[in-house]
Design a protein around this motif. Structure first.
Motif, PDB file in Angstrom:
ATOM      1  N   VAL A 454       0.646  -1.287  -0.024  1.00 53.19           N
ATOM      2  CA  VAL A 454       0.049   0.029  -0.020  1.00 53.19           C
ATOM      3  C   VAL A 454       0.938   1.265   0.206  1.00 53.19           C
ATOM      4  CG1 VAL A 454      -1.682   1.169   1.336  1.00 53.19           C
ATOM      5  CG2 VAL A 454      -1.894  -1.227   1.203  1.00 53.19           C
ATOM      6  N   LEU A 455       1.999   1.314   0.801  1.00 54.49           N
ATOM      7  CA  LEU A 455       2.875   2.369   0.997  1.00 54.49           C
ATOM      8  C   LEU A 455       3.563   2.796  -0.576  1.00 54.49           C
ATOM      9  CD1 LEU A 455       4.491   2.095   4.500  1.00 54.49           C
ATOM     10  CD2 LEU A 455       2.445   3.755   3.923  1.00 54.49           C
ATOM     11  N   PHE A 456       4.030   1.782  -1.044  1.00 52.26           N
ATOM     12  CA  PHE A 456       5.005   1.854  -2.190  1.00 52.26           C
ATOM     13  C   PHE A 456       4.131   1.917  -3.580  1.00 52.26           C
ATOM     14  CE2 PHE A 456       7.910   0.992   0.953  1.00 52.26           C
ATOM     15  CZ  PHE A 456       8.876   1.983   0.746  1.00 52.26           C
ATOM     16  N   ASN A 457       2.872   1.417  -3.631  1.00 57.64           N
ATOM     17  CA  ASN A 457       2.200   1.220  -4.899  1.00 57.64           C
ATOM     18  C   ASN A 457       0.732   2.224  -4.771  1.00 57.64           C
ATOM     19  OD1 ASN A 457       3.714  -1.279  -4.933  1.00 57.64           O
ATOM     20  ND2 ASN A 457       2.700  -1.358  -6.827  1.00 57.64           N
ATOM     21  N   VAL A 458       0.406   2.152  -3.786  1.00 55.42           N
ATOM     22  CA  VAL A 458      -0.810   3.092  -3.452  1.00 55.42           C
ATOM     23  C   VAL A 458      -0.547   4.537  -3.039  1.00 55.42           C
ATOM     24  CG1 VAL A 458      -3.365   3.438  -2.494  1.00 55.42           C
ATOM     25  CG2 VAL A 458      -2.337   1.101  -3.088  1.00 55.42           C
ATOM     26  N   VAL A 459       0.083   4.645  -2.075  1.00 54.15           N
ATOM     27  CA  VAL A 459       0.386   5.794  -1.375  1.00 54.15           C
ATOM     28  C   VAL A 459       1.703   6.645  -2.362  1.00 54.15           C
ATOM     29  CG1 VAL A 459       1.071   7.482   0.467  1.00 54.15           C
ATOM     30  CG2 VAL A 459      -0.542   5.370   0.855  1.00 54.15           C
TER      31      VAL A 459
END
Length: 485
Positions: A454-459
């Motif tokens: 989530v941190l590296f692909n979404v956010v």
């Protein structure tokens, strides 16, 4: 040798904490192979036929009589003869190694399914699939090396050039290779070219003295880890993590128990691999001459680099140092023969290699849970390293070496916890108990992997991390793709 195994069972019950008798018999067989290795190397190099026959007969005695694996010995003998005939019949065909590969794997699958069925029914039988797994690596590697002998040298990698085999070897040499007695039951696996170098050299007293030192130091390492396993094998187990009593423990207690269980479980592998490696070294396997400084040149036949596993600061270092023979086989005889040359990492080749590795290990659901989660963890670790190590840690380290040390310690703790968490299903084996054990450990690793995604692909938090001049960092961009795993 039923009488011997009755004595071993009594010994295990009285002094070894009830270790299964087949494991005790394996240790006894490996120890006996040290004495046989001394006899083996007395045979002059000008009598290779005698060396091959010695190895074959020694394996027949150790595996068939001492370990009481007559069924397994029959299976492997029949399988080796059948595959040898296929190599002869299809020697000129480019399909030969693939036919050998599929048939060897299917035969092993039959044995693994039979083992799994017998274990599920509660029957206690001696298991020969471990030896068959080593056999499959050796016979399929040989098939590919023979096929490489039909190709132009410019088509071969350096590894392939070093291990190429010109034509199908004689039946005696072939059987001497696949039935090489010190490593037959537990490995290490190695190429035919390595076996030939051992058969062909005449050792001097100086060389044999150095090999003795190397071999018996390796044996002592194996014995040390055997003591660890005997003392703590029943105290720290992955199966305990499935129980309600484990679920009542606090997080820190669970984490410590998980990591101690991992180390004790690895101790059993260290024992078998290092003791067998020492016996192989004693016979001369891996010796490759003396360099200009008078030091032994050595083809690394080790199946594990213990210090790198126990103190490695990254998942990649741990994986590269564990089950090395299998990793080498998967890389050079599976992945690189599927991947397109010059195209870098291949998704198709990666997936197929993953499937072959899972197939090779067997059919317990726990194996597939381990490999699936392990591939995701490895990919996430690579993303974190690219995002943090070069642009952040190396930049901060100029202000004090403690930054790099702290990073390495944190990396070691995360790598070890990840390794042990991933390994739980591999030892628990069944699907629902494996999930229960993960649940009792709060699904820490799967939650962490989702968080990284989530941190590296979404956010896309990588945009806020200082960039570096590293090509890897630029290329990564701080992104992780689940498809890459």
């Amino acid at each position: 040798m039923q009488t011997l195994n009755l004595l071993l069972e009594q010994l295990s019950t009285a002094y070894l904490g009830g270790i299964p008798v087949d494991r005790v018999a394996t240790v006894v067989a490996v120890l006996m192979s040290y004495a046989m290795a001394h006899l083996f190397r007395l045979i002059p190099a000008k009598h290779p036929y005698t060396k091959h026959m010695f190895s074959i007969l020694a394996t027949a005695f150790l595996f068939g009589a001492v370990q009481e694996q007559t069924v397994g010995l029959t299976h492997l003998t029949a399988g080796s003869l059948g595959l040898y005939l296929i190599m002869l019949a299809l020697e000129s065909s480019h399909l030969m190694p693939y036919v050998v590969f599929v048939l060897a794997m299917l035969h092993m699958s039959y044995s693994q399914i039979q083992r799994q069925l017998s274990e599920s029914s509660g029957q206690v039988v001696f298991d020969y699939t471990g030896a068959q797994m080593i056999f499959v690596i050796k016979v399929t590697s040989l098939a590919f090396c023979i096929s490489d002998g039909k190709k132009d040298a410019v088509e071969l990698s350096e590894y392939q050039k070093r291990n190429v085999i010109e034509g199908v070897p004689s039946l005696t040499e072939y059987l001497g290779y696949v039935f090489f007695f010190p490593g037959f039951a537990v490995g290490p696996a190695f190429e035919m070219a390595t076996y030939r170098r051992m058969i062909c050299f005449e050792g001097t007293p100086f060389v044999w003295a150095r090999l003795n030192i190397r071999a018996y130091k390796t044996l002592l390492v194996g014995l040390f880890w055997m003591v660890v396993y005997v003392l703590y094998g029943n105290k720290y187990t992955f199966t305990y993590m499935v129980t309600p009593s484990f679920a009542q423990l606090g997080f820190v207690h669970k984490a410590v128990y998980l990591c101690l269980s991992g180390m004790v479980t690895r101790a059993a592998y260290y024992t078998a691999w290092k003791m067998s490696e020492g016996a192989c070294a004693l016979a001369g396997l891996g010796y490759d001459g003396i360099d200009e400084n008078g030091e032994l040149r050595w083809t690394d036949i080790s199946n594990v680099h213990i210090m790198s596993v126990e103190f490695g600061s990254s998942i990649k270092e741990l994986i590269d140092s564990w089950n090395i023979g299998t990793n080498t086989w998967l890389r050079h005889h599976v992945y690189l023969r599927i991947a397109t040359p010059g195209k870098g990492s291949s998704f198709k080749a990666t997936v197929l290699t993953f499937l072959v590795s899972a197939w090779w290990h067997g059919f317990y659901p726990g194996y597939y849970l381990t490999f699936f989660l392990g591939s995701l963890a490895s990919n996430a670790a690579r993303t974190l390293r690219r995002a943090l190590h070069r642009p952040v840690v190396e930049a901060a380290a100029v202000h004090g070496p403690w930054v790099k040390r702290a990073y390495d310690i944190a990396g070691w703790m995360m790598a070890m916890y990840t390794l042990d968490f991933v390994a739980v299903p591999f030892m628990v084996l069944e699907f629902m108990p494996s999930l229960q054990a993960w649940q009792n450990n709060y699904f820490v690793l799967p939650v962490g992997l989702v968080l990284v995604y989530v941190l590296f692909n979404v956010v896309r938090i990588g945009r806020f991390i200082p960039t570096s001049n590293s090509p890897d960092a630029k290329r990564s961009g701080g992104k992780i793709s689940l498809k890459q795993a």
